[in-house]
Design a protein around this motif. Structure first.
Motif, mmCIF file in Angstrom:
data_model
loop_
_atom_site.group_PDB
_atom_site.id
_atom_site.type_symbol
_atom_site.label_atom_id
_atom_site.label_comp_id
_atom_site.label_asym_id
_atom_site.label_seq_id
_atom_site.Cartn_x
_atom_site.Cartn_y
_atom_site.Cartn_z
ATOM 1 N N PRO A 197 16.131 -10.109 22.796
ATOM 2 C CA PRO A 197 16.562 -11.216 22.725
ATOM 3 C C PRO A 197 15.594 -12.265 21.686
ATOM 4 O O PRO A 197 14.174 -11.815 21.754
ATOM 5 N N GLY A 198 16.034 -13.141 20.975
ATOM 6 C CA GLY A 198 15.361 -14.009 20.005
ATOM 7 C C GLY A 198 16.226 -14.661 19.084
ATOM 8 O O GLY A 198 17.480 -14.287 18.892
ATOM 9 N N LEU A 199 15.555 -15.391 18.127
ATOM 10 C CA LEU A 199 16.143 -16.033 16.922
ATOM 11 C C LEU A 199 15.872 -15.163 15.773
ATOM 12 O O LEU A 199 15.015 -15.219 15.245
ATOM 13 N N ALA A 200 17.117 -14.272 15.258
ATOM 14 C CA ALA A 200 17.005 -13.932 14.111
ATOM 15 C C ALA A 200 17.358 -14.607 12.869
ATOM 16 O O ALA A 200 18.466 -15.284 13.023
ATOM 17 N N VAL A 201 16.614 -14.512 11.733
ATOM 18 C CA VAL A 201 16.909 -15.559 10.520
ATOM 19 C C VAL A 201 16.810 -14.702 9.312
ATOM 20 O O VAL A 201 15.940 -13.904 9.181
ATOM 21 N N VAL A 202 17.837 -15.342 8.341
ATOM 22 C CA VAL A 202 17.547 -14.830 7.007
ATOM 23 C C VAL A 202 17.522 -16.248 6.338
ATOM 24 O O VAL A 202 18.275 -17.062 6.772
ATOM 25 N N GLU A 203 16.522 -16.161 5.578
ATOM 26 C CA GLU A 203 16.257 -17.409 4.845
ATOM 27 C C GLU A 203 16.469 -17.212 3.260
ATOM 28 O O GLU A 203 15.465 -16.599 2.564
ATOM 29 N N PHE A 204 17.253 -17.796 2.252
ATOM 30 C CA PHE A 204 17.214 -18.067 1.093
ATOM 31 C C PHE A 204 16.269 -18.657 0.629
ATOM 32 O O PHE A 204 16.313 -19.981 1.158
ATOM 33 N N LEU A 205 15.439 -18.459 -0.248
ATOM 34 C CA LEU A 205 14.286 -19.171 -0.744
ATOM 35 C C LEU A 205 14.431 -19.978 -2.228
ATOM 36 O O LEU A 205 15.681 -19.729 -2.695
ATOM 37 N N GLU A 206 13.724 -20.503 -2.584
ATOM 38 C CA GLU A 206 13.727 -21.311 -4.107
ATOM 39 C C GLU A 206 14.164 -20.071 -4.988
ATOM 40 O O GLU A 206 13.505 -19.043 -5.103
ATOM 41 N N PRO A 207 15.071 -20.342 -6.003
ATOM 42 C CA PRO A 207 15.427 -19.213 -7.018
ATOM 43 C C PRO A 207 14.396 -19.054 -7.963
ATOM 44 O O PRO A 207 13.697 -20.100 -8.283
ATOM 45 N N LEU A 208 14.335 -18.098 -8.583
ATOM 46 C CA LEU A 208 13.345 -17.644 -9.607
ATOM 47 C C LEU A 208 14.291 -17.759 -10.826
ATOM 48 O O LEU A 208 15.289 -17.211 -11.020
ATOM 49 N N PRO A 209 13.794 -18.483 -12.124
ATOM 50 C CA PRO A 209 14.834 -18.688 -13.294
ATOM 51 C C PRO A 209 14.725 -17.164 -14.161
ATOM 52 O O PRO A 209 13.965 -16.603 -13.892
ATOM 53 N N PRO A 210 15.594 -17.383 -14.795
ATOM 54 C CA PRO A 210 16.005 -16.167 -15.716
ATOM 55 C C PRO A 210 14.470 -16.324 -16.822
ATOM 56 O O PRO A 210 14.076 -17.339 -16.907
ATOM 57 N N GLY A 211 14.504 -15.031 -17.376
ATOM 58 C CA GLY A 211 13.170 -15.070 -18.495
ATOM 59 C C GLY A 211 11.936 -14.971 -17.971
ATOM 60 O O GLY A 211 10.956 -14.787 -18.874
ATOM 61 N N LEU A 212 11.716 -14.690 -16.694
ATOM 62 C CA LEU A 212 10.172 -14.313 -16.178
ATOM 63 C C LEU A 212 9.746 -13.006 -17.049
ATOM 64 O O LEU A 212 10.730 -11.818 -16.910
ATOM 65 N N GLU A 213 8.519 -12.823 -17.239
ATOM 66 C CA GLU A 213 7.990 -11.501 -17.515
ATOM 67 C C GLU A 213 7.913 -10.707 -16.592
ATOM 68 O O GLU A 213 7.949 -10.941 -15.401
ATOM 69 N N ARG A 214 8.336 -9.360 -16.685
ATOM 70 C CA ARG A 214 8.495 -8.435 -15.737
ATOM 71 C C ARG A 214 7.333 -8.412 -14.485
ATOM 72 O O ARG A 214 7.655 -8.457 -13.393
ATOM 73 N N HIS A 215 6.411 -8.262 -14.852
ATOM 74 C CA HIS A 215 5.146 -8.324 -13.903
ATOM 75 C C HIS A 215 5.142 -9.752 -13.102
ATOM 76 O O HIS A 215 5.042 -9.548 -11.955
ATOM 77 N N GLU A 216 5.320 -10.659 -13.694
ATOM 78 C CA GLU A 216 5.298 -11.845 -13.076
ATOM 79 C C GLU A 216 6.343 -12.051 -12.167
ATOM 80 O O GLU A 216 6.163 -12.660 -11.161
ATOM 81 N N PHE A 217 7.497 -11.832 -12.756
ATOM 82 C CA PHE A 217 8.676 -11.751 -11.905
ATOM 83 C C PHE A 217 8.409 -10.892 -10.516
ATOM 84 O O PHE A 217 8.435 -11.589 -9.535
ATOM 85 N N LEU A 218 7.715 -9.585 -10.765
ATOM 86 C CA LEU A 218 7.644 -8.832 -9.429
ATOM 87 C C LEU A 218 6.635 -9.612 -8.558
ATOM 88 O O LEU A 218 6.728 -9.468 -7.355
ATOM 89 N N ARG A 219 5.417 -10.114 -9.310
ATOM 90 C CA ARG A 219 4.413 -10.740 -8.402
ATOM 91 C C ARG A 219 4.859 -11.857 -7.601
ATOM 92 O O ARG A 219 4.799 -11.846 -6.331
ATOM 93 N N ARG A 220 5.896 -12.728 -8.216
ATOM 94 C CA ARG A 220 6.290 -13.943 -7.430
ATOM 95 C C ARG A 220 7.208 -13.397 -6.538
ATOM 96 O O ARG A 220 7.393 -14.010 -5.486
ATOM 97 N N LEU A 221 8.305 -12.416 -6.985
ATOM 98 C CA LEU A 221 9.014 -11.944 -5.937
ATOM 99 C C LEU A 221 8.454 -11.391 -4.513
ATOM 100 O O LEU A 221 8.807 -11.730 -3.310
ATOM 101 N N GLU A 222 7.381 -10.790 -4.774
ATOM 102 C CA GLU A 222 6.903 -9.915 -3.560
ATOM 103 C C GLU A 222 6.034 -11.138 -2.891
ATOM 104 O O GLU A 222 6.094 -11.173 -1.496
ATOM 105 N N THR A 223 5.470 -11.921 -3.444
ATOM 106 C CA THR A 223 4.467 -13.152 -2.679
ATOM 107 C C THR A 223 5.506 -13.927 -2.012
ATOM 108 O O THR A 223 5.218 -14.116 -0.812
ATOM 109 N N GLU A 224 6.558 -14.183 -2.789
ATOM 110 C CA GLU A 224 7.370 -15.455 -1.771
ATOM 111 C C GLU A 224 7.954 -14.737 -0.633
ATOM 112 O O GLU A 224 8.129 -15.424 0.361
ATOM 113 N N ILE A 225 8.736 -13.444 -0.921
ATOM 114 C CA ILE A 225 9.365 -12.924 0.292
ATOM 115 C C ILE A 225 8.441 -12.606 1.354
ATOM 116 O O ILE A 225 8.770 -12.878 2.648
ATOM 117 N N GLU A 226 7.440 -11.907 0.904
ATOM 118 C CA GLU A 226 6.380 -11.607 2.189
ATOM 119 C C GLU A 226 5.927 -12.749 2.799
ATOM 120 O O GLU A 226 5.741 -12.812 4.299
#
Length: 249
Positions: A197-226
């Protein structure tokens, strides 16, 4: 604990029985109209959320602004429940999924009908080509494309690197990417019958805009999700955050 296990066993059994019942009801319409496939998966996922609440005590919640239109969603994946929550909320969901699921009764056919992209696990270059062929195919239906950047279900507190596939799709499509966090693995594990039992949550976060450099995109994606997933788990009383090296890329 024994009572909760028995309730969980009944819940899991009726959940798969209901999948067959919903398929039987909707299939004649799905054969001729793709929109009926979306109606079917929405109805089924909402049914599972409803039965999970009163049968095993799992309340569920979708937070944040629900994405619409053509958008990429990169989500934390802890168990089947985060799929249920995401699909119940999105208007036209489709997934990058394991190719083996195409052969799953009912599930595989419906997945293809809503535009899911099957990918063989194994050689990285081949998998990426399969993803891009499926995503860019001229007959691919419009909608919200969900990818799991770690590639599989990851238990709470465990670490698995974020893979480059999500960045390749992000670059190729030029779409906005919406990260999504979750804590569902605390209540509905990757394997096994017991549901807690408990409260299961999925949360949509702030969007990442198009055009980010690959490493920056992955860094921000991982940091924000984790960070967001750790926060959701800590809200539920989970005291052991993911290892700090998850945020070091």
């Amino acid at each position: 604990m024994i009572l909760q296990y028995l309730r969980s066993l009944i819940f899991v059994g009726q959940m798969y029985l209901a999948m067959a019942v919903y398929a039987l009801i909707y299939t004649p319409f799905v054969l001729f109209n793709r929109d009926a496939a979306y109606a079917a998966v929405h109805a089924y996922c909402r049914y599972v959320r409803w039965t999970a609440r009163w049968m095993v005590g799992i309340r569920s919640e979708v937070r944040g602004e629900v994405p619409e239109g053509e958008v990429l969603i990169a989500s934390k994946h802890q168990s089947f429940l985060d799929i249920i929550l995401i699909v119940s909320a999105l208007p036209r969901p489709k997934f990058i999924m394991k190719a083996s699921l195409v052969h799953a009764p009912i599930l595989g056919w419906y997945a293809l009908r809503i535009g899911c992209v099957p990918v063989d696990r194994g050689k990285r270059a081949q998998a990426i080509r399969q993803m891009m062929d499926g995503v860019t195919a001229g007959d691919a239906p419009a909608g919200q494309l969900i990818i799991y950047p770690q590639g599989t279900r990851v238990a709470p507190g465990a670490y698995l690197p974020y893979k480059v596939g999500s960045a390749v799709i992000y670059e190729t499509t030029g779409q906005t990417c919406v990260p999504a966090a979750t804590n569902v693995g605390l209540f509905w594990p990757r394997h096994g019958i017991l549901r807690k039992p408990g409260l299961a949550v999925v949360e949509f976060l702030e969007p990442l805009p198009p055009g980010l450099e690959r490493h920056e995109f992955l860094r921000r994606l991982e940091t924000e999700i984790e960070l967001a997933s750790n926060r959701l788990m800590q809200e539920s009383g989970y005291a052991e955050p993911a290892p700090s090296n998850t945020l070091s890329t």
